[in-house]
Design a protein around this motif. Structure first.
Motif, PDB file in Angstrom:
ATOM      1  N   THR A 141       8.892 -12.792   3.619  1.00  0.00           N
ATOM      2  CA  THR A 141       7.717 -13.589   3.287  1.00  0.00           C
ATOM      3  C   THR A 141       7.527 -13.611   1.775  1.00  0.00           C
ATOM      4  OG1 THR A 141       6.218 -11.692   3.339  1.00  0.00           O
ATOM      5  CG2 THR A 141       6.673 -12.786   5.441  1.00  0.00           C
ATOM      6  N   GLY A 142       6.494 -14.281   1.324  1.00  0.00           N
ATOM      7  CA  GLY A 142       6.174 -14.300  -0.098  1.00  0.00           C
ATOM      8  C   GLY A 142       5.259 -13.163  -0.509  1.00  0.00           C
ATOM      9  N   ASP A 143       5.070 -12.180   0.393  1.00  0.00           N
ATOM     10  CA  ASP A 143       4.118 -11.106   0.103  1.00  0.00           C
ATOM     11  C   ASP A 143       4.501 -10.296  -1.121  1.00  0.00           C
ATOM     12  OD1 ASP A 143       2.593 -11.836   2.248  1.00  0.00           O
ATOM     13  OD2 ASP A 143       3.305 -10.248   3.584  1.00  0.00           O
ATOM     14  N   LEU A 144       5.787  -9.955  -1.273  1.00  0.00           N
ATOM     15  CA  LEU A 144       6.189  -9.052  -2.341  1.00  0.00           C
ATOM     16  C   LEU A 144       5.839  -9.612  -3.716  1.00  0.00           C
ATOM     17  CD1 LEU A 144       7.570  -6.364  -2.912  1.00  0.00           C
ATOM     18  CD2 LEU A 144       9.752  -7.583  -3.055  1.00  0.00           C
ATOM     19  N   ALA A 145       6.129 -10.882  -3.933  1.00  0.00           N
ATOM     20  CA  ALA A 145       5.808 -11.494  -5.226  1.00  0.00           C
ATOM     21  C   ALA A 145       4.302 -11.494  -5.463  1.00  0.00           C
ATOM     22  CB  ALA A 145       6.358 -12.920  -5.282  1.00  0.00           C
ATOM     23  N   ASP A 146       3.514 -11.818  -4.437  1.00  0.00           N
ATOM     24  CA  ASP A 146       2.057 -11.858  -4.589  1.00  0.00           C
ATOM     25  C   ASP A 146       1.475 -10.463  -4.822  1.00  0.00           C
ATOM     26  OD1 ASP A 146       2.255 -14.545  -4.191  1.00  0.00           O
ATOM     27  OD2 ASP A 146       1.405 -14.545  -2.165  1.00  0.00           O
ATOM     28  N   ILE A 147       2.020  -9.471  -4.131  1.00  0.00           N
ATOM     29  CA  ILE A 147       1.535  -8.098  -4.309  1.00  0.00           C
ATOM     30  C   ILE A 147       1.784  -7.630  -5.736  1.00  0.00           C
ATOM     31  CG2 ILE A 147       1.983  -5.689  -3.662  1.00  0.00           C
ATOM     32  CD1 ILE A 147       2.520  -6.755  -0.801  1.00  0.00           C
ATOM     33  N   PHE A 148       2.982  -7.892  -6.248  1.00  0.00           N
ATOM     34  CA  PHE A 148       3.298  -7.451  -7.610  1.00  0.00           C
ATOM     35  C   PHE A 148       2.464  -8.213  -8.633  1.00  0.00           C
ATOM     36  CE2 PHE A 148       7.779  -5.428  -7.042  1.00  0.00           C
ATOM     37  CZ  PHE A 148       7.206  -4.478  -6.208  1.00  0.00           C
ATOM     38  N   ASP A 149       2.211  -9.505  -8.385  1.00  0.00           N
ATOM     39  CA  ASP A 149       1.357 -10.265  -9.304  1.00  0.00           C
ATOM     40  C   ASP A 149      -0.054  -9.688  -9.342  1.00  0.00           C
ATOM     41  OD1 ASP A 149       3.089 -12.034 -10.446  1.00  0.00           O
ATOM     42  OD2 ASP A 149       2.666 -13.694  -9.075  1.00  0.00           O
ATOM     43  N   LEU A 150      -0.566  -9.288  -8.188  1.00  0.00           N
ATOM     44  CA  LEU A 150      -1.922  -8.747  -8.154  1.00  0.00           C
ATOM     45  C   LEU A 150      -1.969  -7.347  -8.777  1.00  0.00           C
ATOM     46  CD1 LEU A 150      -4.627  -9.788  -7.329  1.00  0.00           C
ATOM     47  CD2 LEU A 150      -4.353  -8.726  -5.090  1.00  0.00           C
ATOM     48  N   MET A 151      -0.888  -6.586  -8.670  1.00  0.00           N
ATOM     49  CA  MET A 151      -0.829  -5.305  -9.360  1.00  0.00           C
ATOM     50  C   MET A 151      -0.839  -5.509 -10.867  1.00  0.00           C
ATOM     51  SD  MET A 151       1.847  -3.062  -7.039  1.00  0.00           S
ATOM     52  CE  MET A 151       1.449  -1.547  -7.891  1.00  0.00           C
ATOM     53  N   LEU A 152      -0.117  -6.516 -11.337  1.00  0.00           N
ATOM     54  CA  LEU A 152      -0.100  -6.812 -12.770  1.00  0.00           C
ATOM     55  C   LEU A 152      -1.441  -7.384 -13.241  1.00  0.00           C
ATOM     56  CD1 LEU A 152       3.461  -8.377 -12.987  1.00  0.00           C
ATOM     57  CD2 LEU A 152       2.706  -6.284 -14.152  1.00  0.00           C
ATOM     58  N   ALA A 153      -2.164  -8.023 -12.343  1.00  0.00           N
ATOM     59  CA  ALA A 153      -3.462  -8.609 -12.706  1.00  0.00           C
ATOM     60  C   ALA A 153      -4.592  -7.597 -12.716  1.00  0.00           C
ATOM     61  CB  ALA A 153      -3.805  -9.749 -11.743  1.00  0.00           C
ATOM     62  N   THR A 154      -4.382  -6.443 -12.077  1.00  0.00           N
ATOM     63  CA  THR A 154      -5.470  -5.473 -11.921  1.00  0.00           C
ATOM     64  C   THR A 154      -5.140  -4.075 -12.421  1.00  0.00           C
ATOM     65  OG1 THR A 154      -4.727  -4.881  -9.691  1.00  0.00           O
ATOM     66  CG2 THR A 154      -6.304  -6.699  -9.879  1.00  0.00           C
ATOM     67  N   GLY A 155      -3.868  -3.686 -12.399  1.00  0.00           N
ATOM     68  CA  GLY A 155      -3.502  -2.312 -12.716  1.00  0.00           C
ATOM     69  C   GLY A 155      -3.801  -1.361 -11.581  1.00  0.00           C
ATOM     70  N   ALA A 156      -4.066  -1.877 -10.395  1.00  0.00           N
ATOM     71  CA  ALA A 156      -4.428  -1.026  -9.256  1.00  0.00           C
ATOM     72  C   ALA A 156      -3.196  -0.360  -8.649  1.00  0.00           C
ATOM     73  CB  ALA A 156      -5.136  -1.867  -8.189  1.00  0.00           C
ATOM     74  N   ARG A 157      -3.434   0.725  -7.934  1.00  0.00           N
ATOM     75  CA  ARG A 157      -2.377   1.419  -7.207  1.00  0.00           C
ATOM     76  C   ARG A 157      -1.941   0.568  -6.016  1.00  0.00           C
ATOM     77  NH1 ARG A 157      -6.518   4.929  -8.432  1.00  0.00           N
ATOM     78  NH2 ARG A 157      -5.978   6.740  -9.730  1.00  0.00           N
ATOM     79  N   ILE A 158      -0.731   0.815  -5.534  1.00  0.00           N
ATOM     80  CA  ILE A 158      -0.225   0.008  -4.426  1.00  0.00           C
ATOM     81  C   ILE A 158      -1.084   0.194  -3.176  1.00  0.00           C
ATOM     82  CG2 ILE A 158       1.435   1.800  -3.716  1.00  0.00           C
ATOM     83  CD1 ILE A 158       3.318  -0.506  -2.918  1.00  0.00           C
TER      84      ILE A 158
END
Length: 405
Positions: A209-226
């Motif tokens: 799915t496209g989840d991995l790209a979206d998850i990494f983008d949101l990590m870069l947008a927030t600095g949050a833990r996985i």
């Protein structure tokens, strides 16, 4: 005048008596750790042998009690009793207990479980911890915490007078250089994910799915833990605000027998925070809101079955995507360090700590911000030293360059 009592943990004169052929008894008065003085004896085939046996017995003397923990209790038994106590007390979180159980099962019992409490001195425990730390520094620190609490229970129950774990040396983690992604490397990460998500002819299994790209983008947008990213629900996002925000209020945790579930609080109090989203994250979330299916958890990122998407699943996908790309060093935590380093560079460490959910900036600076290899440009300031030297040194002022000989 009454004879003064023996100091606690000591004994008086040793007396020997012949009981029969090749049978001798050695006796002494011993003052136990409860303050009472008792007769202790040992037998052997000769008088000197009986004395040696008695001294060993006195050295390992256990104060008589009705408790289930004594100096002769095996460490494996002590571990089980300690785990039962903290589970019953209900003051330790279930996931912490799960980590303690893993430490007991994987590290402590295989190495120390057959020892008796009296045999586990500070030197032996210290050697064990340092052996574990050679390959698994974090496991050694966890084992030290567990052992410290186990032996504290033994002290409370009267089996020991001091906690040997307190006398062990300090465990030091090898200092690792903080590494963040440069722009070119970040492009390589995105390229690897896009390539991995493309359908491959003849490849079995479900299409990524496209989840991995979206998850990494949101990590870069927030600095949050996985775990914080995967615990996000649509109710935690306000995309209609003038400055769209995302509230981090929980994290995913795993418990044996229960699986992954959302914990309704973050790793620390400072971790509960709202962050303003950059435009690229707002666009991604709006597109995702339209295209993804609903799920019972209202999770932004859910599994194909509608359950919480586990961090292990995301890490597995990333390992597959980065294979043979030279990006093996990049982990989900690398994105967190990339965020901290950029914010520190463009703003300050306080802002980086607040973004990451740290209580103070010291941890952020030590573990998450890349240290610059180049010192600040102070050449203009240092030039004053050269100018002063040139005007005050008459030899240098009157003579030209010295020729090497």
């Amino acid at each position: 005048m009454a004879r003064p009592p023996l100091p606690i943990g000591t004994w008086g004169t040793i007396r020997t008596e012949k009981l029969g052929p090749n049978r001798y008894c050695a006796r002494a008065r011993y003052r136990d750790h409860d303050g009472r003085t008792r007769d202790v004896e040992a037998t052997d085939t000769t008088g000197p042998a009986a004395i040696r046996a008695l001294k060993i017995k006195l050295r390992d003397r256990v104060t008589p009690n009705d408790d289930e923990i004594t100096r002769d209790t095996h460490i494996s038994t002590l571990a089980a009793l300690w785990l039962d106590e903290i589970i019953t007390a209900e003051h330790v979180s279930p996931q912490t207990i799960s980590r303690y159980e893993i430490s007991v099962r994987v590290s402590i019992v295989p190495a120390l479980g057959n020892l008796r409490i009296r045999e586990a001195g500070a030197g032996r425990i210290d050697k064990f911890l340092r052996k574990v730390a050679e390959d698994r520094p974090s496991a050694a620190k966890s084992a030290k915490v567990v052992l410290g609490q186990m032996f504290a229970l033994a002290v409370r129950r009267g089996a020991l007078t001091t906690n040997p774990v307190r006398e062990t040396g300090r465990l030091r983690n090898p200092r690792r250089q903080v590494v963040a992604l440069e722009t070119e490397q970040l492009n390589e990460v995105r390229s690897a994910i896009r390539k991995w998500q493309q359908p491959t002819p003849g490849k079995s299994g479900p299409r990524p799915t496209g989840d991995l790209a979206d998850i990494f983008d949101l990590m870069l947008a927030t600095g949050a833990r996985i775990g914080e990213i995967l615990a996000l629900r649509w109710e935690d996002v306000d995309l209609a605000a003038e400055h769209p925000t995302l509230t981090i209020s929980g994290t995913l945790v795993y418990l044996k027998g229960k699986g992954f579930f959302r914990q309704e609080w973050t790793k620390s109090d400072a971790g509960h925070r709202a962050v303003v989203l950059p435009r690229f994250a707002v666009g991604m979330l709006m597109a995702r809101k339209i295209t993804v299916a609903d799920n019972p958890q209202d999770a932004i990122f859910a599994s194909r079955r509608g359950t919480w998407l586990s961090p292990q699943n995301v890490r597995r996908q990333w390992r597959q995507a980065r294979a043979e790309t030279g990006l093996e060093w990049v982990t989900p935590h690398t994105f967190r360090k990339t965020v901290a380093t950029l914010i520190d560079k463009e703003s300050d460490a306080d802002s980086a700590a607040a973004q990451l959910g740290h209580k103070t900036k010291e941890m952020t600076k030590k573990y998450y911000i890349v240290k610059p290899a180049l010192a600040p440009d102070s050449s203009g300031i240092l030039e004053q030293l050269g100018a002063k030297m040139a005007t005050t040194d008459p030899d240098r002022r009157d003579h030209g360059p010295t020729r090497a000989t």
